[in-house]
Design an enzyme around this catalytic site. Structure first.
Site, PDB file in Angstrom:
ATOM      1  N   PHE A  53      41.646  20.324 -23.940  1.00 18.97           N
ATOM      2  CA  PHE A  53      42.497  21.422 -24.363  1.00 18.97           C
ATOM      3  C   PHE A  53      43.917  21.332 -23.805  1.00 18.97           C
ATOM      4  O   PHE A  53      44.122  20.928 -22.660  1.00 18.97           O
ATOM      5  CB  PHE A  53      41.918  22.766 -23.903  1.00 18.97           C
ATOM      6  N   PHE A 253      45.067  17.621 -15.160  1.00 18.42           N
ATOM      7  CA  PHE A 253      45.512  19.006 -14.953  1.00 18.42           C
ATOM      8  C   PHE A 253      47.036  19.063 -14.856  1.00 18.42           C
ATOM      9  O   PHE A 253      47.604  19.364 -13.818  1.00 18.42           O
ATOM     10  CB  PHE A 253      44.841  19.596 -13.707  1.00 18.42           C
ATOM     11  N   GLU A 275      43.692  16.798  -9.710  1.00 19.51           N
ATOM     12  CA  GLU A 275      42.590  17.479  -9.021  1.00 19.51           C
ATOM     13  C   GLU A 275      42.364  18.900  -9.511  1.00 19.51           C
ATOM     14  O   GLU A 275      43.283  19.724  -9.511  1.00 19.51           O
ATOM     15  CB  GLU A 275      42.878  17.511  -7.508  1.00 19.51           C
ATOM     16  N   LYS A 291      39.415  13.152  -2.026  1.00 15.52           N
ATOM     17  CA  LYS A 291      39.789  12.587  -0.733  1.00 15.52           C
ATOM     18  C   LYS A 291      39.470  11.101  -0.781  1.00 15.52           C
ATOM     19  O   LYS A 291      38.330  10.711  -1.059  1.00 15.52           O
ATOM     20  CB  LYS A 291      39.020  13.240   0.424  1.00 15.52           C
TER      21      LYS A 291
END
Length: 475
Positions: A53, A253, A275, A291
């Site tokens: 999306f 993101f 992340e 990490k």
């Protein structure tokens, strides 16, 4: 109330963003989709990160801005000041307009914006030591009544709204304006007008690094995320910088926010975050801490060796596990007892410039809590502070020369339907007052090597360096 859905031609979110960016507070969230023909690396399928999306919003019915201890709410042509918890202020705009979730629509109205790392000062008592030479609000969130949702899986774009604040005539007028091909004003060319500066040279970083090691040996902490800041003078339209940046590097993101601060000064946020911080869908909670990092290589043999080295590194696995435990504890505060599980541990995630190690933690939100309770209870994310979190934040304030601002905060949405998705605002730049600022850091533990950790900050910032070089050499 039934969802209004008005179909649009299928196009990526940036196309629709450019059609609404003349409106107040336009924001774009992108999923980092990469065409199959692209040579750029995408996220490994085994990690299960979607690239489905894009979301575009603009013209919020309310603008919420917080700078400790005061929250401003701009709505109905008035400005209201309060010292209420800013999370509660947002919730007051969401709760009266609650709706049921609609499948395949991630966001159809609600709260969307950023939560800066320094919003932690409204949650915990922290010292005031680091310089604040480029202050920005600690929270900037709009309450939006409509969204343009691009579904890359179904190949469709839609204008969607529950019409909690708008009437249907207004939505149809907006829909018609989106269908028109009116020419956009020519943007002012983006330029880098100065030299890149950073706030810690290798000697200064080594001194801070040694202090972290001393704190670890003394038992104050187990890990500290130590970062340095880069800054460069710029001019012109920040959207051009983001548009180029998103072609350099894709991430799951991504975000571009075009805002004005409490004084009305322009502020742009460019984020290429890999992340996820927190997601809530139907009360199901997910977090994906990262990490462990290795640089990518053009040589496929060297690249595979770097990936394998990361996966086999006891140090990186221990560091990842430490943050997984911290996040299990954080989300466990608001999840059903026994529901918090680690569904993936030490998985490889590939990006254009680095390999990352990611884990996945899931739980079920308890009935008496909501998404904003979860966000506040976990904020800021443990993967970018260290452990234990509060002591880590105190040490960061002592050792980093400048406040982080938006870096290591979060960008995302909380819908009227109770859904939430947020990133960790790493690989994130802020452009304001003629300057572009971005940070890069990494976790320091007992057996960390100073030179490797310092180099890792440059590896993580490498795409920003390419962005700076492009606009410095082509203008």
């Amino acid at each position: 109330m039934a969802l209004t859905t008005l179909e649009l031609p299928y196009a990526e979110g940036m196309v629709w963003f450019k059609k609404v960016r003349h409106l107040a507070w336009p924001m774009l969230l992108e999923s980092g989709r990469v065409d199959a023909a692209s040579a750029q690396a995408t996220v490994d399928e085994e990690v299960g990160l979607g690239a489905r999306f894009d979301i575009v919003v603009a013209a919020p019915v309310a603008k919420i801005m917080h700078r400790h201890p005061t929250t401003q709410v701009h709505a109905n042509q008035t400005i209201h000041h309060t010292e209420e918890n800013p999370f509660q202020v947002i919730q007051q705009w969401l709760t009266p307009h609650a709706v049921d979730r609609v499948a395949d629509i991630p966001f159809a109205g609600g709260a969307l914006g950023y939560f800066a790392y320094d919003l932690g000062r409204s949650i915990e008592r922290l010292p005031t030591l680091a310089a604040e030479d480029a202050p920005v609000p600690e929270l900037m969130v709009g309450i939006y009544d409509w969204a343009i949702v691009v579904d890359h899986h179904l190949g469709r774009s839609s204008l969607v709204s529950h019409a909690r604040f708008s009437d249907h005539a207004t939505l149809h007028a907006l829909h018609q304006s989106l269908l028109q091909s009116s020419p956009a004003p020519e943007p002012v060319a983006f330029k880098v007008t100065g030299d890149l500066q950073h706030n810690m040279d290798q000697a200064a970083y080594a001194l801070a690094f040694q202090k972290v090691k001393n704190y670890i040996r003394a038992g104050d902490c187990y890990q500290i995320n130590l970062a340095q800041r880069f800054a460069v003078s710029v001019s012109g339209d920040p959207c051009l910088a983001y548009d180029h940046f998103r072609r350099l590097s894709r991430a799951p993101f991504m975000a571009y926010l075009q805002l004005e601060d409490t004084a009305g000064a322009p502020l742009a946020v460019l984020s290429m975050s890999p992340e996820r911080f927190l997601q809530v869908i139907d009360r199901k909670v997910e977090t994906r801490p990262i990490k462990g990092t290795r640089p990518r290589h053009a040589d496929p043999v060297l690249d595979a060796q770097a990936a394998e080295e990361l996966l086999q590194s006891e140090k990186d696995r221990a560091e990842n596990l430490m943050i997984v435990d911290l996040l299990r504890n954080d989300i466990g505060k608001v999840c059903e007892v026994g529901s918090v599980k680690v569904d993936a541990l030490f998985k490889l995630q590939r990006f254009t410039n680095v390999h990352h190690m990611v884990s996945i933690v899931r739980g079920l939100l308890a009935a008496k809590f909501d998404a904003l309770n979860l966000l506040r209870g976990c904020f800021p994310g443990g993967s970018i502070t260290g452990a234990p979190k509060l002591r880590a934040m105190e040490i960061i304030e002592e050792l980093e020369p400048h406040r982080r601002g938006i870096y290591c905060g979060s960008i995302g949405y909380i819908g009227f339907d109770g859904s939430m998705d947020t990133n960790i605002a790493i690989r994130t730049a802020v452009i304001s007052n003629g300057s572009m600022r971005f940070f890069a850091g990494g976790g320091v533990v007992a057996d960390s090597d100073c030179s490797k950790e310092y180099q890792e900050t440059f590896d993580k910032a490498s795409q920003f360096f390419k962005l700076v070089a492009h606009f410095k050499t082509t203008n």
